[in-house]
Motif scaffolding. Sequence first.
Motif, short mmCIF file in Angstrom:
data_model
loop_
_atom_site.label_atom_id
_atom_site.label_comp_id
_atom_site.label_asym_id
_atom_site.label_seq_id
_atom_site.Cartn_x
_atom_site.Cartn_y
_atom_site.Cartn_z
N MET A 160 0.82 -1.20 0.00
CA MET A 160 0.00 0.00 0.00
C MET A 160 0.86 1.26 0.00
SD MET A 160 -2.91 0.90 2.84
CE MET A 160 -3.67 2.52 2.95
N VAL A 161 0.40 2.23 -0.75
CA VAL A 161 0.95 3.58 -0.64
C VAL A 161 -0.05 4.34 0.22
CG1 VAL A 161 1.58 5.66 -1.90
CG2 VAL A 161 2.09 3.41 -2.88
N MET A 162 0.38 4.68 1.42
CA MET A 162 -0.54 5.28 2.39
C MET A 162 -0.95 6.69 1.96
SD MET A 162 -0.53 3.30 5.24
CE MET A 162 0.34 1.76 5.53
N GLN A 163 -2.12 7.10 2.46
CA GLN A 163 -2.54 8.48 2.28
C GLN A 163 -1.49 9.38 2.94
OE1 GLN A 163 -6.54 9.11 3.67
NE2 GLN A 163 -6.65 11.15 2.76
N GLY A 164 -1.05 10.41 2.24
CA GLY A 164 -0.05 11.31 2.81
C GLY A 164 1.36 10.75 2.82
N ALA A 165 1.62 9.70 2.04
CA ALA A 165 2.95 9.05 2.07
C ALA A 165 4.07 10.01 1.72
CB ALA A 165 2.97 7.86 1.11
N ILE A 166 3.78 11.02 0.90
CA ILE A 166 4.87 11.89 0.48
C ILE A 166 5.43 12.70 1.64
CG2 ILE A 166 4.15 12.08 -1.92
CD1 ILE A 166 3.11 14.83 -1.38
N LEU A 168 12.70 7.32 -11.46
CA LEU A 168 13.71 8.13 -10.77
C LEU A 168 15.08 7.50 -11.05
CD1 LEU A 168 12.04 8.67 -7.29
CD2 LEU A 168 12.32 10.36 -9.09
N GLY A 169 15.75 8.06 -12.01
CA GLY A 169 17.05 7.47 -12.39
C GLY A 169 18.17 8.11 -11.61
N ASP A 170 19.21 8.32 -12.36
CA ASP A 170 20.48 8.89 -11.93
C ASP A 170 20.54 9.63 -10.61
OD1 ASP A 170 21.60 7.85 -14.05
OD2 ASP A 170 21.70 9.72 -15.24
N GLY A 171 21.15 9.02 -9.66
CA GLY A 171 21.48 9.75 -8.45
C GLY A 171 20.34 9.96 -7.48
N GLU A 178 15.12 17.10 -0.75
CA GLU A 178 15.70 17.51 -2.03
C GLU A 178 14.82 17.14 -3.21
OE1 GLU A 178 20.40 17.22 -1.61
OE2 GLU A 178 19.43 15.30 -1.19
N LEU A 179 13.74 16.43 -2.94
CA LEU A 179 12.87 15.95 -4.02
C LEU A 179 11.53 16.69 -4.02
CD1 LEU A 179 13.36 12.09 -3.53
CD2 LEU A 179 14.66 13.61 -5.03
N SER A 180 10.94 16.81 -5.20
CA SER A 180 9.60 17.42 -5.31
C SER A 180 8.55 16.44 -4.78
CB SER A 180 9.31 17.73 -6.78
OG SER A 180 9.19 16.51 -7.49
N GLY A 181 7.33 16.94 -4.62
CA GLY A 181 6.24 16.08 -4.16
C GLY A 181 6.03 14.87 -5.06
N MET A 241 8.19 13.45 -7.02
CA MET A 241 9.31 12.51 -6.88
C MET A 241 9.19 11.71 -5.59
SD MET A 241 12.25 15.07 -8.23
CE MET A 241 13.67 14.05 -8.58
N ARG A 242 8.75 12.38 -4.52
CA ARG A 242 8.58 11.65 -3.25
C ARG A 242 7.47 10.60 -3.36
NH1 ARG A 242 7.51 15.98 0.82
NH2 ARG A 242 7.97 17.52 -0.75
N GLN A 243 6.44 10.94 -4.13
CA GLN A 243 5.38 9.94 -4.32
C GLN A 243 5.93 8.75 -5.11
OE1 GLN A 243 3.02 8.43 -3.07
NE2 GLN A 243 1.33 9.85 -3.33
N ARG A 244 6.83 9.01 -6.03
CA ARG A 244 7.45 7.90 -6.77
C ARG A 244 8.27 7.03 -5.81
NH1 ARG A 244 7.48 8.73 -12.56
NH2 ARG A 244 6.51 10.74 -12.98
N VAL A 245 8.96 7.67 -4.87
CA VAL A 245 9.73 6.90 -3.88
C VAL A 245 8.78 6.00 -3.07
CG1 VAL A 245 11.17 7.02 -1.81
CG2 VAL A 245 11.56 8.63 -3.71
N ALA A 246 7.65 6.57 -2.65
CA ALA A 246 6.69 5.80 -1.86
C ALA A 246 6.16 4.61 -2.68
CB ALA A 246 5.53 6.70 -1.42
N ILE A 247 5.97 4.82 -3.96
CA ILE A 247 5.50 3.73 -4.83
C ILE A 247 6.61 2.67 -4.98
CG2 ILE A 247 4.75 3.12 -7.18
CD1 ILE A 247 3.36 5.93 -7.25
N ALA A 248 7.86 3.13 -5.12
CA ALA A 248 8.97 2.17 -5.22
C ALA A 248 9.05 1.31 -3.96
CB ALA A 248 10.29 2.93 -5.44
#
Length: 323
Positions: free
Chosen positions: A94-100, A140-143, A151-154, A156-163
Amino acid sequence: MAHLRVLDLRVRYRSARGPALAVDGASFELASGGQALGVIGESGSGKSTLALTLMRLLPPGAEVSGSIHLGDVDLRGLGDERYRTQVRWRRIAMVMQGAINALNPVLRVGQQVAERLLLEGVGRREGARRAAALLERVGLGDGAAARYPHELSGGMRQRVAIAMALALEPELLILDEPTSALDVSVQAQIMNLLKELKKGRGISMLFITHDLALASDLCDTVAVLYAGEVRELGAADDVLTTPRDPYTQALLSSIPRLYGDARPTFLSGSPPDASAPPPGCRFEPRCPAAFAPCRDHAPALVAVDSGSSARCWQYQAPPERAS
Ligand SMILES: Nc1ncnc2c1ncn2[C@@H]1O[C@H](COP(=O)(O)OP(=O)(O)O)[C@@H](O)[C@H]1O
Ligand SMILES: [Mg+2]
């Protein structure tokens, strides 16, 4: 790859104002292999409760009844330990509500993604390699792995939560309002990622939203939730083009349209208190189509033509007059 079957699910919280029935008799199915079910409803309708129940992450004291099957596994019959080691995050994630806003601010995102793998006994180096691959998979590639959340936008953070949710290759992914904190263009990018995961990877999704347009974009079927009850259930094409339930109709006609001369209409009032729902139809106090039986008698969810179901007295014989 198994499919999810939920039957007559009820979830009750204890609250200061007495017990609150947050989910009341929900039944639905979701096929495996890249199908998406949209769960649509206003704030407070029970969407997150439903998701947390499937993850078995409800707060202590919440009472659950009904059945949940994933393929032929009876999930409600599994002990906590087996649920933790065999189901949660592995088969259902699950990607929780407010995960970012829930990432750890002092850990690099690569480490946060790797953490879930390390807990499974994957070695450090292998964990880092797989975390980088997961981040790549969500665009989310390189680095990116070496960056901190701030350091990440909203988006991008949602992509991290999905990863993180994808780390153990779940067959079912629950997304709880995954784009509601993002602006429209970023929202579209996340929706494209979800469509890619669904089609390209065959991951089935339970997509929670209050936005019908988003559900229509991604979902094959939808369940419209109101005050803990499923009001309408069916193929997305059907429910979102010719809704049968007055609540779904009201939600749809509140969306501004680019064409035509119908102005959006505002749905006034608010959903009932979960600890004191009205005795009859729960939507009756706000319903423009309410008639004689609605106030005192609760309608059932019944099949209507077109194969969907709706919870409205318009589609079923009214009760015998008791008085
Ligand atoms: N931990 C809790 N304790 C008591 N009541 C809760 C708790 N969490 C949610 N509720 C109540 O359950 C109902 C459904 O909430 P929720 O599942 O969060 O809805 P949604 O995600 O659709 O906004 C609401 O009436 C809410 O106030
Ligand atoms: Mg919620």
